[in-house]
Design an enzyme around this catalytic site. Structure first.
Site, PDB file in Angstrom:
ATOM      1  CE  LYS A  22      -1.877   1.525   4.002  1.00 40.21           C
ATOM      2  NZ  LYS A  22      -1.587   2.924   4.356  1.00 40.21           N
ATOM      3  CG  ASN A  23       2.156   2.731   3.531  1.00 40.59           C
ATOM      4  OD1 ASN A  23       1.009   3.042   3.187  1.00 40.59           O
ATOM      5  ND2 ASN A  23       2.486   2.501   4.773  1.00 40.59           N
ATOM      6  CB  CYS A 116      -5.470  10.430  11.357  1.00 40.49           C
ATOM      7  SG  CYS A 116      -3.903   9.697  11.797  1.00 40.49           S
ATOM      8  NE  ARG A 121      -0.048  10.160  10.157  1.00 39.36           N
ATOM      9  CZ  ARG A 121      -0.431   9.117   9.434  1.00 39.36           C
ATOM     10  NH1 ARG A 121      -1.607   8.569   9.639  1.00 39.36           N
ATOM     11  NH2 ARG A 121       0.353   8.656   8.481  1.00 39.36           N
ATOM     12  N   PRO A 122       1.276  16.526  11.181  1.00 36.60           N
ATOM     13  CG  PRO A 122       2.984  17.735  12.178  1.00 36.60           C
ATOM     14  CD  PRO A 122       2.115  16.540  12.380  1.00 36.60           C
ATOM     15  CG  ASP A 304       3.071   1.409   9.551  1.00 40.24           C
ATOM     16  OD1 ASP A 304       3.282   1.668   8.358  1.00 40.24           O
ATOM     17  OD2 ASP A 304       2.740   2.279  10.371  1.00 40.24           O
ATOM     18  CB  ILE A 326       6.860   6.855  14.742  1.00 39.63           C
ATOM     19  CG1 ILE A 326       8.088   5.958  14.585  1.00 39.63           C
ATOM     20  CG2 ILE A 326       6.536   7.638  13.473  1.00 39.63           C
ATOM     21  CD1 ILE A 326       9.334   6.654  14.068  1.00 39.63           C
ATOM     22  NE  ARG A 396      -7.635   4.454   5.174  1.00 43.44           N
ATOM     23  CZ  ARG A 396      -7.020   5.510   5.689  1.00 43.44           C
ATOM     24  NH1 ARG A 396      -7.441   6.044   6.805  1.00 43.44           N
ATOM     25  NH2 ARG A 396      -5.985   6.042   5.086  1.00 43.44           N
TER      26      ARG A 396
HETATM   27  C1  EPZ Z   1       4.032   6.980   6.466  1.00 44.52           C
HETATM   28  O1  EPZ Z   1       3.223   8.006   7.005  1.00 44.52           O
HETATM   29  C2  EPZ Z   1       3.121   5.770   6.303  1.00 44.52           C
HETATM   30  N1  EPZ Z   1       2.047   6.093   5.376  1.00 44.52           N
HETATM   31  C3  EPZ Z   1       2.560   5.366   7.665  1.00 44.52           C
HETATM   32  O2  EPZ Z   1       1.812   4.177   7.482  1.00 44.52           O
HETATM   33  C4  EPZ Z   1       3.730   5.064   8.605  1.00 44.52           C
HETATM   34  O3  EPZ Z   1       3.226   4.750   9.881  1.00 44.52           O
HETATM   35  C5  EPZ Z   1       4.655   6.279   8.696  1.00 44.52           C
HETATM   36  O4  EPZ Z   1       5.104   6.652   7.364  1.00 44.52           O
HETATM   37  C6  EPZ Z   1       5.897   6.011   9.544  1.00 44.52           C
HETATM   38  O5  EPZ Z   1       6.603   4.932   9.012  1.00 44.52           O
HETATM   39  C7  EPZ Z   1       2.308   6.112   4.043  1.00 44.52           C
HETATM   40  O6  EPZ Z   1       3.419   5.866   3.607  1.00 44.52           O
HETATM   41  C8  EPZ Z   1       1.160   6.424   3.135  1.00 44.52           C
HETATM   42  P1  EPZ Z   1       5.920  10.392   8.589  1.00 44.52           P
HETATM   43  P2  EPZ Z   1       3.779   9.525   7.037  1.00 44.52           P
HETATM   44  O7  EPZ Z   1       5.811  11.640   7.789  1.00 44.52           O
HETATM   45  O8  EPZ Z   1       4.695   9.742   5.910  1.00 44.52           O
HETATM   46  C9  EPZ Z   1       5.976  13.722  11.950  1.00 44.52           C
HETATM   47  C10 EPZ Z   1      -0.034   2.768   7.689  1.00 44.52           C
HETATM   48  O9  EPZ Z   1      -0.442   2.176   8.686  1.00 44.52           O
HETATM   49  N2  EPZ Z   1       5.920  14.683  10.835  1.00 44.52           N
HETATM   50  O10 EPZ Z   1       7.090   9.488   8.364  1.00 44.52           O
HETATM   51  O11 EPZ Z   1       2.595  10.408   7.182  1.00 44.52           O
HETATM   52  C11 EPZ Z   1       4.715  12.885  12.077  1.00 44.52           C
HETATM   53  O12 EPZ Z   1       3.762  13.580  12.853  1.00 44.52           O
HETATM   54  C12 EPZ Z   1       0.398   4.214   7.781  1.00 44.52           C
HETATM   55  O13 EPZ Z   1       0.094   2.241   6.549  1.00 44.52           O
HETATM   56  C13 EPZ Z   1       6.000  16.052  11.112  1.00 44.52           C
HETATM   57  O14 EPZ Z   1       6.104  16.475  12.272  1.00 44.52           O
HETATM   58  O15 EPZ Z   1       4.599   9.531   8.387  1.00 44.52           O
HETATM   59  C14 EPZ Z   1       5.226  11.634  12.759  1.00 44.52           C
HETATM   60  O16 EPZ Z   1       5.310  11.849  14.141  1.00 44.52           O
HETATM   61  C15 EPZ Z   1       0.066   4.785   9.153  1.00 44.52           C
HETATM   62  N3  EPZ Z   1       5.941  16.941  10.075  1.00 44.52           N
HETATM   63  C16 EPZ Z   1       6.644  11.471  12.196  1.00 44.52           C
HETATM   64  O17 EPZ Z   1       7.004  12.755  11.663  1.00 44.52           O
HETATM   65  C17 EPZ Z   1       5.834  16.535   8.765  1.00 44.52           C
HETATM   66  O18 EPZ Z   1       5.815  17.396   7.857  1.00 44.52           O
HETATM   67  C18 EPZ Z   1       6.763  10.454  11.070  1.00 44.52           C
HETATM   68  O19 EPZ Z   1       5.774  10.780  10.132  1.00 44.52           O
HETATM   69  C19 EPZ Z   1       5.761  15.138   8.500  1.00 44.52           C
HETATM   70  C20 EPZ Z   1       5.809  14.233   9.548  1.00 44.52           C
END
Ligand code: EPZ
Length: 416
Positions: A22-23, A116, A121-122, A304, A326, A396
């Site tokens: 998916k990702n 969410c 998740r900013p 995950d 995370i 999903r």
């Molecule tokens: C990706 O989400 C995955 N989704 C998530 O999988 C996964 O849990 C996550 O990476 C961590 O591995 C997809 O790839 C579609 P991040 P993502 O940006 O990219 C903070 C699932 O179950 N952050 O790596 O949204 C954020 O709040 C989903 O399949 C900022 O502060 O995660 C988090 O604490 C759930 N500012 C951390 O970084 C930003 O601009 C990691 O988030 C971006 C992120």
């Protein structure tokens, strides 16, 4: 609202094919916006988020011809440079159209994803990177409105590791003028899969999979045929389910080289794990041993997989500590596991689990994608019947999960 009814006590046995990731599929589908040629994708998983992304691209004017676990995308006639709130609110990965729209068309209006269940998740790091590449960005009425005559290369260092942040900026950089360097980039295999697809389309990218990615902008990209990588989280989910039920399963079309941290923890829990090419076998002959977990960016233990492994720890021999580093609120499954009889205490981002010999079936509620998987695993080992409610979360991110689990011997059925 659909539910799953699960009868506990059945061991999982047999073979299961692992679907496309998916990702990886979600960012790679957005890459179709980067060219006027056809992008043919195979090994696309049949799940709700993929269908949502196809709808989002179609409402922009991308022509999508879907096949069985495949689709052809053609973004020659994109006429709406917008990702509306009603689509982004159900799938935050829609933010991944921002970089491609901006770099190919010079403008994008993408709804802010909002929070969410697992955290706020900013997307500030996505925006910061695009500003560094010369974009003009206004946040108005809940939308990110970005414009740029042509993005230029920049040296960007991420404050923290972001998977989609890395992916969005990598896609923005492939058509930018000059060289972009992403430091402290995410190393997840799905980032590498996206880079490999972009390279097949003519992009110049080095270092994907390391924490420093260098992209040299080109004038345009061409079409490609690309097969999406196997889903490492689906793989881990089935392996943990087999370990929890004391079964013996083999995954096919899987990849073990991207699952080291999960396979190591399963072996530490007492499972026998064997790898042979694209097949991963797991056999669990005794009660699992409790193992401590600490989530962190790849290649460490994936966030995950945290909820699923907690279900295993809940019935393991001994006590364990799970630290979620995370997301700030990724323990929503804990209270539901406690309803099934698990003994878990939460202290901030740490959960302490006392393994117990038996869980009792109950009605529980799914709150997010991986929490749902955790409850299904717990339901398969709990005594009696477990009803998991709100399983749209599960649909999903897992392809036909109850069909795959039933084929392995689980007693699980979908009810209205
Ligand atoms: C990706 O989400 C995955 N989704 C998530 O999988 C996964 O849990 C996550 O990476 C961590 O591995 C997809 O790839 C579609 P991040 P993502 O940006 O990219 C903070 C699932 O179950 N952050 O790596 O949204 C954020 O709040 C989903 O399949 C900022 O502060 O995660 C988090 O604490 C759930 N500012 C951390 O970084 C930003 O601009 C990691 O988030 C971006 C992120």
């Amino acid at each position: 609202m659909q539910k799953l009814a699960i009868q506990g006590g059945y061991r999982l046995n047999g073979e299961v094919r692992i679907s496309g990731a998916k990702n990886a599929a979600l960012p790679i589908m957005c890459a179709s916006l980067l060219t006027a040629d056809e992008l043919y994708l195979s090994n696309l998983p049949d799940m709700h988020d993929v269908a949502t992304m196809i709808k989002l691209l179609q409402q922009m004017g991308v022509r999508v011809d879907s096949g069985i676990q495949s689709a052809t995308f053609n973004a020659a006639q994109v006429d709406k440079l917008e990702a509306p709130y009603d689509m982004v609110k159900t799938m935050r990965a829609a933010i991944l159209v921002l970089g491609p729209l901006l770099t190919r068309f010079g403008e994008a209006r993408v709804s802010l994803p909002g929070g969410c269940a697992i955290g706020s998740r900013p997307v500030d790091l996505h925006i910061k990177g695009l500003l560094a590449m010369g974009a003009e960005i206004h946040i108005e009425h809940g939308y990110i409105h970005a414009t740029a005559r042509r993005l230029h290369g920049a040296h960007i260092c991420f404050d923290l590791i972001s998977v989609t942040g890395t992916e969005n900026l990598m896609m923005a950089a492939v058509l930018a003028d000059g060289i972009t360097v992403l430091e402290n980039a995410a190393r997840e295999p799905e980032v590498v899969d996206l880079a490999n697809c972009l390279i097949a389309m003519g992009a110049k990218i080095e270092g994907a999979g390391s924490d420093k990615i260098t992209i040299t902008g080109v004038e345009k990209l061409h079409g490609a045929n690309y097969g999406v990588m196997p889903d490492r989280i689906e793989s881990g989910t089935f392996l943990v389910a087999a370990a929890a039920t004391g079964g013996h399963i083999t995954l096919t079309d899987a990849r073990a080289d991207i699952l080291d941290s999960v396979l190591d923890k399963l072996r530490e829990a007492g499972a026998k794990v064997e790898v042979e090419g694209d097949r991963i076998s797991l056999e669990m002959n005794a009660r699992p041993r409790a193992v401590n977990l600490r989530t962190a960016p790849y290649p460490a233990f994936p966030t995950d997989m945290q909820a699923q492994f907690m279900a295993l720890n809940a019935i393991a021999e001994g006590n364990s500590i799970v630290v979620e580093t995370i997301f700030e609120n990724r323990f929503m499954h804990v209270q539901e596991l406690v309803r099934l009889g698990a003994q878990i205490e939460i202290e901030g981002n740490t959960a302490v689990i006392q393994g117990c010999a038996q869980l009792e079936g109950a009605t529980v509620m799914a709150t997010d994608l991986r929490a749902s998987a955790s409850l299904v695993i717990a339901g398969m080992v709990a005594q009696g019947e477990t009803i998991v409610d709100r399983i749209y979360h599960l649909d999903r991110g897992y392809e036909h999960i109850e069909a795959k689990l039933s084929a392995l011997g689980a007693k699980i059925r979908r009810i209205q």
